[in-house]
Structure formats: C-alpha cells, structure tokens
Design an enzyme around this catalytic site. Structure first.
Site, PDB file in Angstrom:
ATOM      1  CG  HIS A 133      12.217 -17.002 -35.689  1.00  0.00           C
ATOM      2  ND1 HIS A 133      12.256 -17.975 -35.228  1.00  0.00           N
ATOM      3  CD2 HIS A 133      13.028 -16.446 -35.709  1.00  0.00           C
ATOM      4  CE1 HIS A 133      13.150 -17.678 -34.086  1.00  0.00           C
ATOM      5  NE2 HIS A 133      13.771 -16.598 -34.562  1.00  0.00           N
ATOM      6  CD  GLU A 135      14.008 -12.669 -33.627  1.00  0.00           C
ATOM      7  OE1 GLU A 135      13.120 -13.273 -33.369  1.00  0.00           O
ATOM      8  OE2 GLU A 135      14.939 -13.027 -33.665  1.00  0.00           O
ATOM      9  CG  HIS A 175      18.542 -16.079 -35.532  1.00  0.00           C
ATOM     10  ND1 HIS A 175      17.639 -16.326 -36.475  1.00  0.00           N
ATOM     11  CD2 HIS A 175      17.886 -15.991 -34.865  1.00  0.00           C
ATOM     12  CE1 HIS A 175      16.157 -16.124 -35.437  1.00  0.00           C
ATOM     13  NE2 HIS A 175      16.392 -15.849 -34.785  1.00  0.00           N
ATOM     14  NE  ARG A 185      15.201 -25.015 -29.821  1.00  0.00           N
ATOM     15  CZ  ARG A 185      14.032 -25.784 -28.628  1.00  0.00           C
ATOM     16  NH1 ARG A 185      14.256 -27.129 -29.513  1.00  0.00           N
ATOM     17  NH2 ARG A 185      13.345 -25.265 -28.411  1.00  0.00           N
TER      18      ARG A 185
HETATM   19 ZN    ZN Z   1      14.889 -15.611 -33.546  1.00  0.00          ZN
END
Ligand code: ZN
Length: 336
Positions: free
Chosen positions: A98, A116, A173, A193
C-alpha cells in the site's frame, strides 16, 4: 446522548479468497461462502458503516463525522481517519503493498495512505503469512518480480492466534489461507497487487496487477518495525498495548470481572472479539457481545465494563505526534 457508545452495523465484502468464518465464528449474516471482509467501523465511501441504534440510528459514520465533530473530540482530520475490518482468508490473498499518504494523495484522488496492523484472531495450525521481501535494491526487486522468483523474493513467516503485526505502508505483505484477522488501518482502499498466483477473478480473467506503482512505493530493503506488546494489570482487566505509532494506537482489553476504564482520547474504536458483558456509562447500560463494534465518543471519559470478554480498541494519532494512549491513564489508575 453524547456519553453513550455508538454501535455500528458491520458490512460485508465478497472476495475470491473469502470464506464463511465470519458466519461460523461471529454469527454474521454474510452474503455468501466467499465473504472475505467485514467492514466493522468504516466511514470509507466504498463501505460506510451505519449506526445500529440510539440517537443517530440510520446515519452513516461519515455523516456523523461531518455533522457532529464534538463526538470525536474535534479530531483534526477532514475524513474519519481509521477503518476496522475482520478478514477471513479462506485462500491466499494477493501479494500486495500500500502507498503512503503523500503517494496516495497525489495518485489516488486524495486517498489516505494505508498503514495497517493485524491481530490474529484465529488460524490453521500451520498457517503462515507473507511479510517483507529479500531484495536489497529496487533493481533486484524488479528483476525478481520479472523473473517470477517469488520463493526467493518473499519472506514467509509462521503465525499463531494472538500474534500482532504492524504493517506500515510500503511493506510487501499477504495474508495466507486459513487466517482470521482483525485489522486496524488508515481509512483507505488502495492496494497495489504484485502477484496473484495467476488466479482468475470472478469474471474469469486474471485480476489486475499494479507492478509499476508497487515498485515505486515498496520499501527496499524491507525494514520491519518491531512491536513488543506490553501488559498492564488494572482492576478487573488486563490491558495489552500492541502498538502506538504515527496513525493509531491499538490495545486489547481482557476484562475478567468489572473493569473501570478511562478514555483520554478524542474517541475510541472498539470491537468485541470474544465473550460478552455490559458497558456502563453515565447514560446507561449497554449489552456487549462477540462481534459488536462501537465507538466511544469523546465525552465518555470514564466507563465500566462487566463480564468476561476481550475487546480490541484503537484510537487515531496525528502523524508525528504520538499521543498518550489509554494505557497511560490505566497505568496511573493502577498506581493510584
Ligand atoms: Zn494490506
């Protein structure tokens, strides 16, 4: 009722990697056996939470944020800053990364970046996840992607229930098969992605990859921010502090009997992950059960929780100015 909790109705998102654990473990009314995400506390336009009961019933969290800043202690942010999810990875998620605030703001229509963190609620005995990579330079990173050397590139680690991972923007991740996670993140829906195991999406086509942007935003070499949970015993509860970082602090409250807690924050997001009990504020008593999600508004300064239950709680921080977390208050209470 500014001193009452605001309960929110969860919203569900189907994903090709989703399953049915959200029904099995939380009793939620999910749309299908491929339900991947429960958006539990969200003001993001892609899945806004709606108030379930009380004075603000039917309003979205985004509307509350705009119309009642006093509920949120006038927290200085244009948009509600956080998003709480429960993720059911019945299959591997794509390898992803991200962007940070600056990149997302510029290239994703003013979105926040996405830092996150994950609390592992449940997982298979041999469950793993992808966390970080082994490339030493962007060039090497790019080469290994182009040549498909995924096994060498990606770092796979073992996980178990109760583990906690902090995943700053820029971290490669992926959650893997057999994992149920409570995620606290910046309110963002931007994912790049890198690799999707060559799977076909619901439309029978390969899902899009975003390699160029991914390479740009990935931290190379990988750096892991170590999180070491600290435990504080307070009357009737154990408070675990998992992380106090730029965007959020995250805690677990394990209540055994009756806990007296204090909120020194602008507001707190809370998710009951186990057990049941009662939340008591000056406005009354509110039953709590596994799967409930609520916000404690700013004016709830002291409250009690009865019963036997575990709650993941979080509050936003202003980047660069880490604020005192609830644990500071409870520490003082424990000492006094
Ligand atoms: Zn994620």
């Amino acid at each position: 009722m500014k001193k009452a909790p605001i309960f929110l109705a969860p919203l569900f998102q189907e994903r090709i990697w989703g399953g049915s654990e959200l029904k099995k473990q939380y009793g939620y009314n999910i749309p299908s056996g491929q339900t991947g995400e429960c958006w539990a506390i969200s003001a993001h336009p892609n899945g806004p939470s709606v108030v379930r009961e009380g004075d603000y019933i039917g309003k979205t969290l985004g509307e509350l944020w705009d119309e009642h800043p006093e509920l949120f202690g006038h927290f200085n942010s244009e948009k509600f800053p956080l998003l709480t999810k429960i993720l059911d990875a019945n299959d591997d998620l794509s390898i992803q990364v991200h962007p940070n605030d600056e990149f997302a703001n510029e290239f994703e229509n003013g979105e926040f970046g996405k830092t996150e963190c994950w609390y592992i609620l449940d997982c298979d005995e041999d469950a793993t996840m992808i966390f970080g990579h082994r490339a030493q330079s962007k060039e090497e990173f790019m080469d290994m992607i182009n040549e498909g050397h995924w096994g060498d590139l990606l770092q796979r680690i073992k996980i178990k229930p109760g583990d906690f991972f902090y995943v700053p923007s820029g971290t490669i991740h992926a959650l893997c098969k057999g994992t149920l996670v409570l995620e606290t993140q910046q309110s963002s829906d931007t994912t790049y992605r890198v690799y999707d195991y060559d799977r076909l999406g619901q439309d029978g086509k390969l899902r899009d990859l975003h390699i160029e942007k991914a390479v740009e935003v990935t931290t190379v070499p990988h750096t892991a921010t170590k999180v070491e949970p600290t435990l504080d015993k307070v009357t009737g509860a154990v408070v675990t502090t998992f992380v106090e970082e730029d965007y959020f602090s995250v805690y677990k409250w394990d209540v055994q009997e009756e806990a007296e807690l204090t909120q020194a924050e602008s507001f707190t997001l809370a998710s009951v992950i186990e057990g049941s009990g009662t939340l008591i504020t000056i406005e009354g008593e509110f039953p709590l059960q596994k799967g409930d999600h609520f916000i404690l508004p700013a004016e709830v300064e002291t409250f009690k929780i009865n019963g036997s239950l575990s709650i993941i709680a979080s509050h936003p921080n202003h980047k660069g100015s880490k604020r005192l977390g609830m644990v500071e208050t409870t520490r003082q209470m424990a000492n006094s």
